[in-house]
Design an enzyme around this catalytic site. Structure first.
Site, PDB file in Angstrom:
ATOM      1  N   HIS A 206      -2.677  -1.369  -4.406  1.00  0.00           N
ATOM      2  CA  HIS A 206      -3.859  -1.270  -4.351  1.00  0.00           C
ATOM      3  C   HIS A 206      -4.544   0.117  -4.405  1.00  0.00           C
ATOM      4  O   HIS A 206      -3.478   0.926  -4.380  1.00  0.00           O
ATOM      5  CB  HIS A 206      -4.733  -2.364  -3.165  1.00  0.00           C
ATOM      6  CG  HIS A 206      -4.453  -1.638  -1.807  1.00  0.00           C
ATOM      7  ND1 HIS A 206      -4.914  -2.296  -0.803  1.00  0.00           N
ATOM      8  CD2 HIS A 206      -3.700  -0.514  -1.591  1.00  0.00           C
ATOM      9  CE1 HIS A 206      -4.784  -1.656   0.339  1.00  0.00           C
ATOM     10  NE2 HIS A 206      -4.218  -0.571  -0.011  1.00  0.00           N
TER      11      HIS A 206
ATOM     12  N   SER B  32       0.767  -1.078  -0.033  1.00  0.00           N
ATOM     13  CA  SER B  32      -0.130  -0.195   0.046  1.00  0.00           C
ATOM     14  C   SER B  32       0.954   1.278   0.024  1.00  0.00           C
ATOM     15  O   SER B  32       1.654   1.366  -1.005  1.00  0.00           O
ATOM     16  CB  SER B  32      -1.111   0.007   1.270  1.00  0.00           C
ATOM     17  OG  SER B  32      -1.896   0.936   1.145  1.00  0.00           O
TER      18      SER B  32
END
EC number: 3.4.21.92
Length: 207
Positions: A136, A111
């Site tokens: 993501h 992330s």
């Protein structure tokens, strides 16, 4: 990465920090291990990315720039991600300061951790052999009146678009490819991260 006005208590708790002792002209001097490594221009980004941790990392980078603006800074990353605004403060400082910031993934960079990993100086972004990277789209959650929820929904879409643009810039992937690949969690091994452009090479041992 989370987009949230709320701040969880994410500060890392280090119960035991090793101390090292150095001999100086004035006798012995003790340092905690992280302070000693800071003298070697090494910074650790470990655990959740949150405001307190981000402020410490920014302060360390600014200090090292003041010490020597020509020498590289080494940012070791082992992080599951965290708050976007905290991560962006680190990112913007990395781009702002004069020294190159070399990034090294150990364990995982997921992330926001992955975003900061790929934001290192081109040619100086590395993974250790068994580390992994996960990318993501930003996560968000907001409670309140319908109008406020709509405002925050628009904002998170704007943030998502900007993060994708920056990721495309640093990886060399097209914006469309980044949008597709971050629609869901995507895990990459160290070789896959190199192929994707998130890092430049894998470090197996020191030269």
């Amino acid at each position: 990465m989370s987009y949230s006005g709320e701040r969880d208590n994410l500060a890392p708790h280090m119960a035991l920090v090793p101390m090292v002792i150095e001999q100086t002209s004035r006798g012995e001097r003790s340092f905690d291990i992280y302070s000693r490594l800071l003298k070697e221009r090494v910074i650790f980004l470990t655990g959740q990315v949150e405001d307190h941790m981000a402020n410490l990392i920014v302060a360390q980078m600014l200090f090292l720039e003041a010490e020597n603006p020509e020498k590289d800074i080494y940012l070791y990353i082992n992080s599951p991600g965290g708050v976007i605004t905290a991560g962006i403060s680190i990112y913007d400082t990395m781009q702002f300061i004069k020294p190159d910031v070399s990034t090294i993934c150990m364990g995982q960079a997921a992330s926001m951790g992955a975003f900061l990993l790929t934001a290192g100086a081109k040619g100086k972004r590395f993974c250790l052999p068994n580390s992994r990277v996960m990318i993501h789209q930003p996560l968000g959650g907001y409670q309140g009146q319908a109008t406020d929820i709509e405002i925050h929904a628009r904002e998170i879409l704007k943030v998502k678009g900007r993060m994708n643009e920056l990721m495309a810039h640093h990886t060399g992937q097209s914006l469309e490819q980044i949008e597709r690949d971050t629609e869901r969690d995507r895990f990459l091994s160290a070789p896959e991260a190199v192929e994707y452009g998130l890092v430049d090479s894998i470090l197996t041992h020191r030269n």
